[in-house]
Design a protein around this motif. Structure first.
Motif, mmCIF file in Angstrom:
data_model
loop_
_atom_site.group_PDB
_atom_site.id
_atom_site.type_symbol
_atom_site.label_atom_id
_atom_site.label_comp_id
_atom_site.label_asym_id
_atom_site.label_seq_id
_atom_site.Cartn_x
_atom_site.Cartn_y
_atom_site.Cartn_z
ATOM 1 N N VAL A 122 0.615 -1.338 0.141
ATOM 2 C CA VAL A 122 -0.206 0.229 0.457
ATOM 3 C C VAL A 122 0.948 1.239 0.016
ATOM 4 O O VAL A 122 1.655 1.755 0.830
ATOM 5 N N GLY A 123 0.618 1.835 -1.052
ATOM 6 C CA GLY A 123 1.441 3.472 -1.155
ATOM 7 C C GLY A 123 0.995 4.302 -1.039
ATOM 8 O O GLY A 123 -0.197 4.721 -1.274
ATOM 9 N N PRO A 124 0.998 5.865 -1.047
ATOM 10 C CA PRO A 124 0.572 7.210 -0.642
ATOM 11 C C PRO A 124 -0.658 7.731 -2.021
ATOM 12 O O PRO A 124 -1.462 8.180 -1.910
ATOM 13 N N GLU A 125 0.373 7.352 -3.124
ATOM 14 C CA GLU A 125 -1.066 7.001 -3.779
ATOM 15 C C GLU A 125 -2.144 6.453 -3.684
ATOM 16 O O GLU A 125 -2.982 6.988 -4.934
ATOM 17 N N TRP A 126 -2.539 5.560 -3.012
ATOM 18 C CA TRP A 126 -4.080 4.919 -2.759
ATOM 19 C C TRP A 126 -4.832 5.712 -2.366
ATOM 20 O O TRP A 126 -6.026 6.230 -2.794
ATOM 21 N N GLY A 127 -4.004 7.236 -1.816
ATOM 22 C CA GLY A 127 -5.142 8.714 -1.120
ATOM 23 C C GLY A 127 -5.052 9.477 -2.349
ATOM 24 O O GLY A 127 -5.814 10.815 -1.657
ATOM 25 N N ASP A 128 -4.537 9.547 -3.146
ATOM 26 C CA ASP A 128 -4.491 10.827 -4.687
ATOM 27 C C ASP A 128 -6.554 10.779 -5.086
ATOM 28 O O ASP A 128 -6.701 12.077 -5.220
ATOM 29 N N GLY A 129 -6.842 9.975 -4.807
ATOM 30 C CA GLY A 129 -8.631 10.010 -5.242
ATOM 31 C C GLY A 129 -8.390 9.829 -6.908
ATOM 32 O O GLY A 129 -9.691 10.882 -7.022
ATOM 33 N N LYS A 130 -7.772 9.294 -7.539
ATOM 34 C CA LYS A 130 -7.498 9.372 -8.907
ATOM 35 C C LYS A 130 -7.519 8.040 -9.644
ATOM 36 O O LYS A 130 -7.105 6.963 -9.137
ATOM 37 N N PRO A 131 -8.623 7.601 -10.399
ATOM 38 C CA PRO A 131 -8.257 5.969 -10.870
ATOM 39 C C PRO A 131 -6.513 5.352 -11.189
ATOM 40 O O PRO A 131 -6.039 7.152 -11.903
ATOM 41 N N ILE A 132 -6.151 4.685 -10.987
ATOM 42 C CA ILE A 132 -4.824 4.299 -11.185
ATOM 43 C C ILE A 132 -4.816 2.719 -11.248
ATOM 44 O O ILE A 132 -5.876 2.079 -10.461
ATOM 45 N N ILE A 133 -3.910 2.123 -12.207
ATOM 46 C CA ILE A 133 -3.407 0.793 -12.432
ATOM 47 C C ILE A 133 -2.934 0.774 -11.186
ATOM 48 O O ILE A 133 -1.507 0.591 -11.700
ATOM 49 N N LEU A 134 -2.935 -0.330 -10.153
ATOM 50 C CA LEU A 134 -1.324 -0.571 -9.737
ATOM 51 C C LEU A 134 -0.127 -1.908 -10.406
ATOM 52 O O LEU A 134 0.309 -1.671 -10.198
#
Length: 427
Positions: A122-134
């Motif tokens: 789990v990284g900080p990008e999880w909380g950006d509120g934007k669609p993202i393919i991990l």
């Protein structure tokens, strides 16, 4: 109305490739060409799924096939991003793949053989509120990265984050006490509806009487007052206009030789919305059936059907949920968590046709309602996906459904128990 931030973590496009020797071993045994896995995320219940075996190197699993979803709010993300026990790493999404199900030999349990594990921190990008393919693609798993010169076990998956904001509402008291319904926004409570409960027969003057098709009064079965009928809940907006309602159409009565509402003869509610084109008129929207499942610990089963305007289309099963009679639980409409998928879109109660098709790929979370068990002050808590709402009246129909779910917990109580506690009280 301001929504609260939620994100949807979806895991899909699952597929497993095995080296030639392992593949031959799987084909020669009793194992089916799919493998069980456990999907783990700290703080959430473990989810299970089945991973199909991919035999062709050119084959890529369907990206629209969602096997599992987690819904996270801000507090969940903070907990996941907090350091673990070793104060070094954040939590991980883990997918553990097994060679087969648990078995027994001479009464002794046999531990499942683990093929390998996929981990994604789990990284900080999880909380950006934007669609993202991990992650999207193949990854080797297991201890043996190579087997006889060939790649070892490989897992294909697609992990994606999508913003999924929700409106959160709560009944401020027991549904039978005609409470106010408020929207929760942090510590702020904003009144949005009032709820009026009654337990009388639908009056001929009431527009709801047009939907009353049952003349059941219990006398023919000789059950007298051993029935729960005539319950009705109307949802009013802040101007006092009734915008949605739920009322019992099939009484809750004990089955023959029993003292509870059984699956063979469930009670039923009709959920209706107001017709904007015709004042004092109602449009049927859904039907909720409820009964008691007896066991070591009793449960209340709630089954919701969406009604279709076209008679030839019939109705569509949206949800069938077991709720603990003692502890309560959660009723939800969420195709990611349902075995059955609807075959048609869920139409907006106001006819705006804004609802996405309820399918494993495009549906996902629609609504949830958390209620307490028998004899407790429930105060139902309702969450509703923002994408399914275009106006406040769309919310009202789900509040009527939530009220019916909550009242069904009480309507399904054993009749003897109620009579023993208060023999003089009449339902």
């Amino acid at each position: 109305m301001n929504p609260q931030a939620f994100i949807r973590l979806s895991i899909g496009s699952l597929g497993l490739r095995l080296p030639g020797t392992a593949l031959n071993g799987a084909k020669s045994g009793r194992s089916a060409l799919s493998f069980p896995c456990e999907i783990r995320l700290r703080g959430f219940p473990v989810q299970t799924a089945s991973i199909p075996l991919v035999s062709s190197p050119e084959t890529t699993p369907d990206v629209n096939n969602i096997a599992s979803s987690f819904y996270l709010q801000e507090s969940d993300l903070k907990a996941l991003l907090a350091p673990g026990c070793l104060l070094k790493h954040h939590a991980c999404l883990e997918i553990v793949v097994f060679a087969g199900g648990k078995g027994t030999h001479c009464g002794v349990g046999i531990k499942r053989q683990q093929i390998g594990t996929f981990k994604l921190e789990v990284g900080p990008e999880w909380g950006d509120g934007k669609p993202i393919i991990l992650f999207n693609g193949w990854r080797r798993i297991g201890k043996n990265k190579w087997v006889n010169g060939n790649p070892g076990a490989e897992l294909h998956l697609r992990v994606k984050l999508d913003p999924d904001p929700r409106y959160v509402f709560q009944f401020e008291d027991k549904t039978k006490l005609s409470p106010q319904i408020v929207q929760l926004q942090g510590t702020i409570k904003q009144p949005i509806f009032s709820c009026k409960f009654s337990q009388d027969w639908v009056s001929p003057r009431d527009p709801l009487s047009n939907f009353w098709s049952s003349s059941f009064d219990g006398s023919e079965l000789g059950i007298g007052k051993r029935e729960r009928k005539g319950w009705k809940v109307k949802i009013h907006d802040l101007s006092g206009s009734a915008v949605a309602a739920a009322f019992i159409t099939t009484p809750f009565v004990p089955s023959t030789g029993r003292d509870w509402v059984a699956r063979s003869n469930p009670g039923a509610w009709l959920i209706v919305s107001s017709d904007v084109c015709r004042p004092e008129s109602w449009q049927p929207w859904g039907k909720l059936e409820a009964w008691r499942e007896r066991g070591i610990r009793d449960s209340i089963c709630c089954r919701f059907h969406l009604l279709s305007e076209a008679q030839e289309c019939g109705d569509h099963l949206m949800s069938e949920i077991l709720i603990s009679a003692e502890k309560g639980g959660e009723f939800y409409i969420d195709t990611d968590r349902q075995v059955r998928a609807a075959s048609s879109p869920l139409q907006s109660p106001r006819g705006s046709e804004d609802f996405a098709a309820l399918s494993p790929a495009a549906g996902g979370f629609v609504m949830s309602c958390r209620v307490q068990g028998e004899g407790k002050c429930s105060k139902p808590l309702v969450q509703l996906a923002m994408r399914h709402v275009t106006c406040v009246e769309d919310v009202a129909i789900f509040m009527a459904l939530a009220a019916a779910v909550d009242l069904s917990i009480e309507a399904c109580r054993p009749f003897r128990r109620k009579l023993r506690r208060s023999a003089s009280h009449s339902w």
